[in-house]
Design an enzyme around this catalytic site. Structure first.
Site, mmCIF file in Angstrom:
data_model
loop_
_atom_site.group_PDB
_atom_site.id
_atom_site.type_symbol
_atom_site.label_atom_id
_atom_site.label_comp_id
_atom_site.label_asym_id
_atom_site.label_seq_id
_atom_site.Cartn_x
_atom_site.Cartn_y
_atom_site.Cartn_z
ATOM 1 C CE LYS A 11 -7.495 1.036 -4.146
ATOM 2 N NZ LYS A 11 -6.034 1.306 -4.173
ATOM 3 C CE1 TYR A 51 -6.731 4.403 0.628
ATOM 4 C CE2 TYR A 51 -8.616 5.668 -0.128
ATOM 5 C CZ TYR A 51 -7.859 4.515 -0.151
ATOM 6 O OH TYR A 51 -8.238 3.465 -0.946
ATOM 7 C CG ASN A 114 -3.842 -0.699 -6.354
ATOM 8 O OD1 ASN A 114 -5.021 -0.507 -6.064
ATOM 9 N ND2 ASN A 114 -2.861 -0.447 -5.508
ATOM 10 C CG HIS A 117 -8.482 -0.730 0.503
ATOM 11 N ND1 HIS A 117 -7.315 -0.285 1.073
ATOM 12 C CD2 HIS A 117 -9.284 -1.097 1.535
ATOM 13 C CE1 HIS A 117 -7.416 -0.362 2.399
ATOM 14 N NE2 HIS A 117 -8.610 -0.848 2.697
ATOM 15 C CD GLU A 128 -9.575 -0.419 6.087
ATOM 16 O OE1 GLU A 128 -8.464 0.129 5.997
ATOM 17 O OE2 GLU A 128 -9.826 -1.524 5.559
#
Length: 140
Positions: A11, A51, A114, A117, A128
């Protein structure tokens, strides 16, 4: 379970701190092999599609904004029980609860930022991967 593939995103909070190699080193040490990888600037449409499961949640807009704020690294990882292995090496979503040596314990800034993913199932991994890679881009 055998060898399988999973989808991973490094990310923006990690890419802007130049941690791509360090994150991938942890994945590789855990027995996961990178079989597809590209650095992209995710579009708003891509983030909203990716998302969509969270579209009714109050954090959806903030999540989309974060994921489009800087480059991300999308990748396909391959290995023994790859989905579970990847989730274990990522660590708990909350970095303060993540085990030592996991990506989130080492690099995450917060629950929201964080660093990574990972797919939560083989089925979602396939969906995905297909959003970001064509079959001939995944080479193992």
């Amino acid at each position: 379970m055998g060898v399988q593939r999973t989808f991973s995103i490094i990310k923006p909070d990690a890419t802007i701190r130049n941690l791509t190699g360090a994150v991938n080193a942890i994945f590789e040490k855990a027995g996961l092999r990178i079989v597809a990888q590209k650095r992209i600037l995710m579009t708003q449409a891509q983030a909203e599609t990716f998302y969509a499961v969270h579209s009714e949640r109050p954090f959806f807009g903030e999540l989309v904004e974060f994921m489009t704020s800087a480059p991300v690294v999308v990748q396909v990882l391959e290995g023994e029980n790859a989905v579970l292995a990847h989730r274990e090496v990522m660590g708990a979503t909350n970095p303060s609860e993540a085990a030592d040596g996991t990506v989130r314990k080492e690099f995450a800034l917060s629950i929201g930022e964080n660093s990574v993913h990972g797919s939560d199932s083989e089925e979602n991994a396939a969906l995905e991967m297909a959003q970001f890679f064509s079959g001939n881009e995944i080479v193992g």
